[in-house]
Design an enzyme around this catalytic site. Structure first.
Site, PDB file in Angstrom:
ATOM      1  N   ASP A   1      -1.083  -8.217  -6.785  1.00 44.11           N
ATOM      2  CA  ASP A   1      -0.598  -8.212  -8.159  1.00 44.11           C
ATOM      3  C   ASP A   1      -0.399  -9.333  -8.641  1.00 44.11           C
ATOM      4  OD1 ASP A   1       1.154  -8.483  -6.157  1.00 44.11           O
ATOM      5  OD2 ASP A   1       2.681  -7.053  -7.190  1.00 44.11           O
TER       6      ASP A   1
ATOM      7  N   GLU B   1       5.506 -16.773   5.601  1.00 47.22           N
ATOM      8  CA  GLU B   1       4.535 -17.858   5.371  1.00 47.22           C
ATOM      9  C   GLU B   1       4.853 -19.230   6.347  1.00 47.22           C
ATOM     10  OE1 GLU B   1       6.281 -16.314   3.264  1.00 47.22           O
ATOM     11  OE2 GLU B   1       5.292 -15.594   1.544  1.00 47.22           O
TER      12      GLU B   1
HETATM   13  C1  UGA Z   1       6.379 -10.995  -1.373  1.00 46.68           C
HETATM   14  C2  UGA Z   1       5.046 -11.914  -0.888  1.00 46.68           C
HETATM   15  O1  UGA Z   1       4.672 -12.561  -1.981  1.00 46.68           O
HETATM   16  C3  UGA Z   1       4.422 -11.154   0.124  1.00 46.68           C
HETATM   17  O2  UGA Z   1       3.257 -12.090   0.354  1.00 46.68           O
HETATM   18  C4  UGA Z   1       5.023 -10.781   1.316  1.00 46.68           C
HETATM   19  O3  UGA Z   1       4.169 -10.208   2.066  1.00 46.68           O
HETATM   20  C5  UGA Z   1       6.241  -9.895   0.819  1.00 46.68           C
HETATM   21  O4  UGA Z   1       6.872 -10.429  -0.107  1.00 46.68           O
HETATM   22  C6  UGA Z   1       6.968  -9.414   1.814  1.00 46.68           C
HETATM   23  O5  UGA Z   1       7.681 -10.249   2.521  1.00 46.68           O
HETATM   24  O6  UGA Z   1       6.674  -8.204   2.443  1.00 46.68           O
HETATM   25  P1  UGA Z   1       6.159  -8.834  -3.023  1.00 46.68           P
HETATM   26  O7  UGA Z   1       5.770  -8.968  -4.454  1.00 46.68           O
HETATM   27  O8  UGA Z   1       7.570  -8.697  -2.605  1.00 46.68           O
HETATM   28  O9  UGA Z   1       5.434  -9.845  -2.000  1.00 46.68           O
HETATM   29  O10 UGA Z   1       5.587  -7.455  -2.350  1.00 46.68           O
HETATM   30  P2  UGA Z   1       4.317  -6.605  -2.775  1.00 46.68           P
HETATM   31  O11 UGA Z   1       3.603  -7.051  -3.683  1.00 46.68           O
HETATM   32  O12 UGA Z   1       4.757  -5.460  -2.912  1.00 46.68           O
HETATM   33  O13 UGA Z   1       3.468  -6.609  -1.457  1.00 46.68           O
HETATM   34  C7  UGA Z   1       2.742  -7.574  -0.805  1.00 46.68           C
HETATM   35  C8  UGA Z   1       1.218  -7.049  -0.482  1.00 46.68           C
HETATM   36  O14 UGA Z   1       1.294  -6.205   0.272  1.00 46.68           O
HETATM   37  C9  UGA Z   1       0.811  -6.644  -1.864  1.00 46.68           C
HETATM   38  O15 UGA Z   1      -0.640  -7.220  -1.976  1.00 46.68           O
HETATM   39  C10 UGA Z   1       0.384  -5.238  -1.661  1.00 46.68           C
HETATM   40  O16 UGA Z   1      -0.497  -4.604  -2.170  1.00 46.68           O
HETATM   41  C11 UGA Z   1       0.865  -4.950  -0.125  1.00 46.68           C
HETATM   42  N1  UGA Z   1       1.523  -3.804   0.241  1.00 46.68           N
HETATM   43  C12 UGA Z   1       2.608  -3.623  -0.228  1.00 46.68           C
HETATM   44  C13 UGA Z   1       0.758  -2.979   1.454  1.00 46.68           C
HETATM   45  O17 UGA Z   1      -0.164  -3.427   1.707  1.00 46.68           O
HETATM   46  N2  UGA Z   1       1.528  -2.153   1.830  1.00 46.68           N
HETATM   47  C14 UGA Z   1       2.709  -1.326   1.294  1.00 46.68           C
HETATM   48  O18 UGA Z   1       3.213  -0.504   1.585  1.00 46.68           O
HETATM   49  C15 UGA Z   1       3.354  -2.413   0.217  1.00 46.68           C
HETATM   50 MN    MN Z   2       3.544  -8.648  -5.035  1.00 48.33          MN
END
Ligand code: UGA
Ligand code: MN
Length: 352
Positions: free
Chosen positions: A206, A303
């Site tokens: 995203d 990170e």
């Molecule tokens: C933030 C950071 O930008 C992420 O790099 C980090 O992994 C995350 O926090 C974390 O610490 O868990 P954020 O925008 O809060 O990200 O989280 P999401 O965008 O919801 O998820 C990060 C990535 O993991 C996305 O590409 C999403 O598609 C993926 N994701 C999310 C999954 O593969 N599975 C899930 O159940 C939720």
């Molecule tokens: Mn995100």
């Protein structure tokens, strides 16, 4: 002028009675006729050769090409703008993106696909959080003009929480970890440290990128860092770099103190660094989610825990400029679908 216009009117409305009531209208019509004539003489006739369907430029005397080429930066590194294929010596870029099924998944991946399709010598490793590859992502990648690798791995119970957001974040659940690691494993299985060159970059599905970022990260020798917009609870998070290309301090409202997880040694977002492929291949045991002591990464520490395996703060290379942001940690809002249940049949026939 008014007299000239009135004479023109007489040509169209010879009856004096009608002319009296229609004076105002007549002046408007005549003015429009004159404007059309002037426009035609100043290049309006160009429309016969240029099929311009966009909004009219603000000055009709300027032609469209001039208007849109004003101060255009050098984009010759892009696919479409470049007349020759990328040089074999150009380092490859491998982008790893975790993705999961949600309402906005298709729009997020479409947007990312179209940005990445402008960049030469790029491989997109898309890893679904799912036991099997979904039709939606398979179809999207088959239509996307980017060389891609499609993998899937379901998040294990270790990283799952039954608590609702934001509670599960407070209790230490990180996302996308096993998916990014599947991407790293794929690279290690398919490239050999001796004859492979490239740069590895992680981006969430995203986020939003300016294509100029890729020219910067291709220069990464070990680990490079750069600004990320809307990360860390501030407008942007990133390094403050010296003229020697090394990190002096970290940008935050007060220097050396980052608002988000201030204990981080390298306070940077997942989209704010790139690692040279040779480091990834030379250290096959290094995975995301573990710090150098082998402990599980906490929220916000993914990170820094990864980068500490590969580098130190002093060795980090600055890319981009202190004053510019080329990637943004955005989040797509969940759409309002409150009336959707009235039209269940629509959704079945349209892939949204
Ligand atoms: C933030 C950071 O930008 C992420 O790099 C980090 O992994 C995350 O926090 C974390 O610490 O868990 P954020 O925008 O809060 O990200 O989280 P999401 O965008 O919801 O998820 C990060 C990535 O993991 C996305 O590409 C999403 O598609 C993926 N994701 C999310 C999954 O593969 N599975 C899930 O159940 C939720
Ligand atoms: Mn995100």
């Amino acid at each position: 002028m008014r007299r000239a216009l009135m004479s023109l009117c007489r040509l169209f409305l010879p009856d004096a009675g009608l002319r009296r009531y229609a004076n105002a209208l007549c002046v408007v019509v005549a003015t429009n006729l004159l404007t059309a004539l002037v426009f035609y003489q100043h290049g309006g006739g160009e429309r016969t050769t240029r099929n311009w369907v966009g909004p009219q430029p603000y000055s009709s005397s300027r032609n469209c090409t001039q208007l849109y080429n004003l101060n255009r930066p050098d984009y010759s590194f892009l696919y479409r703008a470049s007349s020759s294929p990328p040089s074999p010596s150009l380092p490859a870029v491998f982008v790893i993106t975790p993705t999961h099924t949600c309402t906005t998944q298709k729009v997020d991946l479409t947007s990312l696909c179209q940005t990445l399709s402008l960049v030469p010598k790029l491989t997109w490793i898309v890893v679904e959080d799912s036991r099997t590859k979904t039709k939606l992502v398979s179809h999207l990648l088959s239509k996307c003009m980017v060389e891609s690798v499609h993998l899937s791995v379901a998040t294990s119970t270790k990283y799952k929480s039954s608590l609702p957001w934001p509670l599960y974040r407070m209790f230490g659940t990180v996302r996308g970890v096993e998916q990014r690691n599947a991407g790293l494993r794929w690279l290690r299985e398919n490239y050999h440290p001796k004859n492979s060159s490239g740069v590895v970059y992680f981006i969430d599905d995203d986020n939003k990128i300016d294509v100029r970022l890729f020219s910067e990260i291709r220069k990464t020798k070990e680990v490079s860092v750069f600004n990320v917009g809307f990360a860390g609870g501030v407008y942007y998070e990133g390094p403050v770099c010296g003229e020697d290309g090394r990190v002096r301090e970290w940008h935050s409202p007060s220097a050396e103190w980052s608002i988000w997880a201030s204990s981080r040694k390298i306070p940077i977002d997942m989209a704010g660094f790139a690692v040279n492929l040779h480091l990834i291949l030379a250290r096959p045991e290094v995975l995301i989610g573990r710090d150098v002591r082998g402990a599980d990464s906490r929220v916000g520490q993914l990170e820094t825990d990864l980068l500490e395996h590969f580098t130190t703060r002093e060795r980090l290379e600055c890319r981009g400029s202190n004053s510019e942001v080329l990637v943004w940690h955005t989040k797509t809002a969940d759409p309002n679908l409150k009336h959707e249940f009235h039209y269940p049949s629509d959704r079945a026939s349209v892939a949204v």
